[in-house]
Design a protein around this motif. Sequence first.
Motif, short mmCIF file in Angstrom:
data_model
loop_
_atom_site.label_atom_id
_atom_site.label_comp_id
_atom_site.label_asym_id
_atom_site.label_seq_id
_atom_site.Cartn_x
_atom_site.Cartn_y
_atom_site.Cartn_z
N THR A 76 0.78 -1.24 0.00
CA THR A 76 0.00 0.00 0.00
C THR A 76 0.81 1.28 0.00
OG1 THR A 76 -0.18 -0.08 2.40
CG2 THR A 76 -1.96 -1.09 1.13
N THR A 79 1.95 2.49 -3.51
CA THR A 79 0.78 2.90 -4.26
C THR A 79 0.27 4.24 -3.78
OG1 THR A 79 0.18 0.57 -4.52
CG2 THR A 79 -1.54 2.18 -4.96
N GLY A 80 0.21 4.42 -2.48
CA GLY A 80 -0.22 5.70 -1.93
C GLY A 80 0.71 6.84 -2.30
N HIS A 82 2.62 7.02 -4.93
CA HIS A 82 2.43 7.29 -6.35
C HIS A 82 1.16 8.11 -6.57
CE1 HIS A 82 2.63 6.68 -10.67
NE2 HIS A 82 1.36 6.34 -10.63
N MET A 83 0.10 7.77 -5.87
CA MET A 83 -1.15 8.52 -6.02
C MET A 83 -0.99 9.97 -5.54
SD MET A 83 -3.27 6.43 -7.37
CE MET A 83 -4.89 7.05 -7.05
N ARG A 86 0.97 11.84 -8.28
CA ARG A 86 0.13 12.10 -9.45
C ARG A 86 -0.89 13.20 -9.16
NH1 ARG A 86 1.66 10.78 -14.33
NH2 ARG A 86 -0.49 10.55 -14.96
N ALA A 87 -1.48 13.16 -7.97
CA ALA A 87 -2.46 14.19 -7.61
C ALA A 87 -1.79 15.56 -7.53
CB ALA A 87 -3.13 13.84 -6.29
N ARG A 90 -1.18 16.79 -11.03
CA ARG A 90 -2.42 17.15 -11.73
C ARG A 90 -3.01 18.47 -11.24
NH1 ARG A 90 -5.62 11.54 -13.05
NH2 ARG A 90 -3.99 10.77 -14.43
#
Length: 130
Positions: A76, A79-80, A82-83, A86-87, A90
């Motif tokens: 996890t 993945t967190g 990376h998120m 990306r956020a 963006r």
Amino acid sequence: MIHTAVIIALIVVGVFFLLVGTIGLLRLPNVYNRMHATSKPTTLGTAAIFLAGFVEFGPGSEGLTALIGIVFLFLTVPTGAHMIARAAERIGIPFLGSVTWPDPSAIERPERPERLERSERSDEAEPTDD
């Protein structure tokens, strides 16, 4: 004696990595650096402390819980992170200096075979008049 020394060593290693992650969170300048500084050391630090729990309690229910915690962390946390990155990208949080996000058109992708037409697929045989 050795059992206790191993547990203490794992806890010291865990606390060291957690401390490094905390210092990185406080000292680094932007979300990308902070995310990197907290995700890797805190994963290793928490995993070392979970491993100390496994060594203490053995492969029984508490030890198994510690091993499952390690697996959960390793699945996890990256993945967190990376998120979060990306956020941040963006919503427009800039990188420092000359660092840029990779250009999607510059990434080499393997060639994909063209999609077969419905009549050319081998898994759908034409009905025959036998």
